[in-house]
Design an enzyme around this catalytic site. Sequence first.
Site, PDB file in Angstrom:
ATOM      1  CB  SER A   1      -0.926   0.009   1.216  1.00 22.16           C
ATOM      2  OG  SER A   1      -0.187   0.037   2.418  1.00 22.16           O
TER       3      SER A   1
ATOM      4  CB  SER B   1       2.328  -0.342   5.448  1.00 20.84           C
ATOM      5  OG  SER B   1       3.521  -0.518   6.187  1.00 20.84           O
ATOM      6  CG  ASP B   2       6.243   2.535   0.770  1.00 21.79           C
ATOM      7  OD1 ASP B   2       7.324   2.080   1.200  1.00 21.79           O
ATOM      8  OD2 ASP B   2       6.165   3.213  -0.274  1.00 21.79           O
ATOM      9  CD1 TRP B   3      10.868  -0.234   5.509  1.00 18.07           C
ATOM     10  CD2 TRP B   3       9.230  -0.986   4.220  1.00 18.07           C
ATOM     11  NE1 TRP B   3      11.058  -1.594   5.351  1.00 18.07           N
ATOM     12  CE2 TRP B   3      10.060  -2.083   4.560  1.00 18.07           C
ATOM     13  CE3 TRP B   3       8.120  -1.239   3.415  1.00 18.07           C
ATOM     14  CZ2 TRP B   3       9.820  -3.390   4.131  1.00 18.07           C
ATOM     15  CZ3 TRP B   3       7.888  -2.539   2.971  1.00 18.07           C
ATOM     16  CH2 TRP B   3       8.721  -3.597   3.336  1.00 18.07           C
TER      17      TRP B   3
ATOM     18  CB  ALA C   1       2.790   4.021   4.190  1.00 19.65           C
TER      19      ALA C   1
END
Length: 869
Positions: A255, A288-290, A292
């Site tokens: 995401s 998740s993106d890191w 996010a």
Amino acid sequence: MPARTRRELLKQLGGTAATFAFVAAAGSAAAAVPASGTASGPASATAEGAGSPGAAAAMRRVRGIVARLTLDEKISLVHGATDPRRVGQAGYLPGIERLGIPELRLSDGPAGVNVTKSATGLPPVSTLGSSFNLELAREYGAVMGREGRTLEMDVLLAPQIELSRTPFFSRNKDQSGEDPYLNGLIGAAQVEGVQAQGMLAQAKHFLANNQRLHEFDREKPENSYDFIVDDRTLHELYLPAFEAVVRAGVSSVMSAYNHLNGKWNSEQSTTLTDILRGELGFKGFVTSDWGATHSTAALEAGQDMQMWDGSFYGEPLKKAIKDGSIPEAALDTAVSRILGRYDAFGMLDGSRVPARKRIDVEAGARVAREVAVQGAVLLANDGGLPLSPTALRDLALIGPTAGQVATSVSGERAYGFEERLVSPLAALRRTTGRKIAYEVGVDLTGTAVPASAFPEGLARKGGGGTDKRVDFVGSEALPVGTTAEWTGTFVPPTTGEYALKIQGWGAAVSLSLDGKELTTAAGARDSFARKWSSIVPTTDGLDNGQAEPVELTCGRSYKVVVKATGWAATIAERGRVQVRFAWVTPEQRTASITAAARLARRVHTPVVFAFNGSGGSVGGGGDFSTLTLPAHQDELITAVAKANPRTVVVLTTGCPATMPWRRQVGTILHTGYVGQEGGWSTADLLTGRANPGGKATVTWPKKDTDHPTLDPAHPERYYGVDGVVTYSEGIFTGYRGFDKAAIEPLFPFGHGLSYTEFGYSRLSVRREGAGYEVSFTVTNRGRRKGAEVPQVYVGAPRGTDVEMAVKTLAAFDRVELRPGQSRRVTLRVDERQLSYWDTEGGRWVRPEGRRAVYVGSSSRDIRLTGAAS
């Protein structure tokens, strides 16, 4: 459309038979299990469908494991942690030994495996995409999957399948262009290649994550802009690539950072649950993106895993489950999705495809070199290429990326094996056996700022005393682990534009002027550092931090601060600390350009290598702020072309560039960023040992404002208005937008020349089921073997309820032909490529009516025209 309605539509077979067929296929493909150590197509790489006995047994196995997990164990499987082994990967999940659940390590992609140990430095995906070669994309994925397994990784954060909506997006190099159909096919092929090796692929970034400017303010998330995208545009442009990778069986989806239509992507139940899992049939897990993730509510929305830590999915999630604000069933669902992929890849019962013991360096190098060759795009050619025997006898190369190979820029890629980084200049000299002249033209290394610029010297904290300048390299390097700070007064000798640089290794280094940090270099991540602060390291092997050009005044005093923080003992390649404060003065810059023009004047053919990605081309938010080449390269090219009309330009860029010198230069080769073998591939292309056959995956505008997203009349499209970026161009971005506005591009989508010529003939278009079958003949009319990429576009029927694109890419092939050889090409145009998304009905609709069918060598170079209804 409300989520409830989407689910109802799915229960009604998705509104159309095509949607039902897709969901069924996606459900089967999503259980992809690699059966061997080689890349294979979707059919051979997929397990039983969701309703089969095998799938049911797998579901029972996973449910049985989840039932035996404690709450703490479940929570440990949904958020990142610190790897006790510190091997340099992006993310880590601990295992649960008592239940046979292994550790999970996630490595950055999308161009190779980015960990402490070396891996093949592949060209970026933008170069791969220009090949229009799906089998090569599978091989590209296979290299990453194979090497990732050898390096003890489990998940590759690739492919990146955003659409290149705006040319300013700094990560356009990591994706395959502006067309959703091409983007999806290249992405799906990579997934197949990666996962056939027993490595899980994670497609990113979901959804409509197409710029860095205003994307995400990490310090103040509330200042991040909202991105407004209508439902039709999402479905026609930004979802097709994710649809394609789901059908290819992708294990995970990441995401994105940005807000979308009022909510964070990580908390979007409409997109993560209703669209991704409902419409597209995705069966894997969402990460998740890191950084996010913004709340524990993301879990119920459909985001299964938080990276890189447990700030929301750790103790806060445990508390929320205990107080009943989040049901434990939501956690069970997330854990089941994650363990379902473990099980599908044989990670729970030991049946996983075995990892190879060592990296096959030569095999990876062959693929890297082939991608660089096939992805090169010959934009223009007045006969300057391939280099003639006369040119080779009296040749000069100009530019820093001729003297050093420009593998790529920025991070999230494999650096490559440093011993293989051979420059185009060195490769040409070895290939031809000739003494090829060279001038740097644009000096990215510069020289150490002399003591005369520091009239009072530089006071050193951490070591005491005063130094005349900061130039501690080579034999003058400081002891291992040194931490020091230099402060003093900096007085430039003349007024003008300076290129200031901080260079180092063995320590993280930074440069500040009058209290503002200008640039950094040699920062370490976890257990390693890479030399990628600039497009190339210094010529003596240091990481090369480039500041934006600054205007300085003669005699004025500026406060300068240089810091060096020695690497910790855990960092690979730790050694003596090297640090240098360097510059290129206005006089040095002028002298370099003058020397290049002087050399060009005395040789038969000068070849200028130009670049972007460092040296002042990146602006706010990490995006480009202009398509103008940085570091006065337009001035350089103009001076060289004026000195010699036979000038050839080689562009090592990851996005389009404007060309004020276009009328003075007749031959332009866009190699893109070239990976670790790029010196050799470039030499092959220049000499004619290889024939360029790549095609542009984005439209090149004549000026920035020609692009639909940069239209001055629509600031909301990129710069945003009142905290909102609106995709008001709808489906009309890229070549669709240029066609709608009747704007002539510098080079159109799909454009690319060859050292031979291709003819098209005998077009046949006929209805085939719900789509078309398009047949035609391609003939190599020249004297060299070469590759052509014939492209099929479909026009819009008259009288549709919605506005459709003037033409849309619907099919393509890459055809290799010997001189004089002809081949009959038959391509299928599927119903989806003939349809639009009906927002009211929540379904794909194919409009009735006669459609033009175009076959050509680019979106603007149409060779054959037919029609079908």
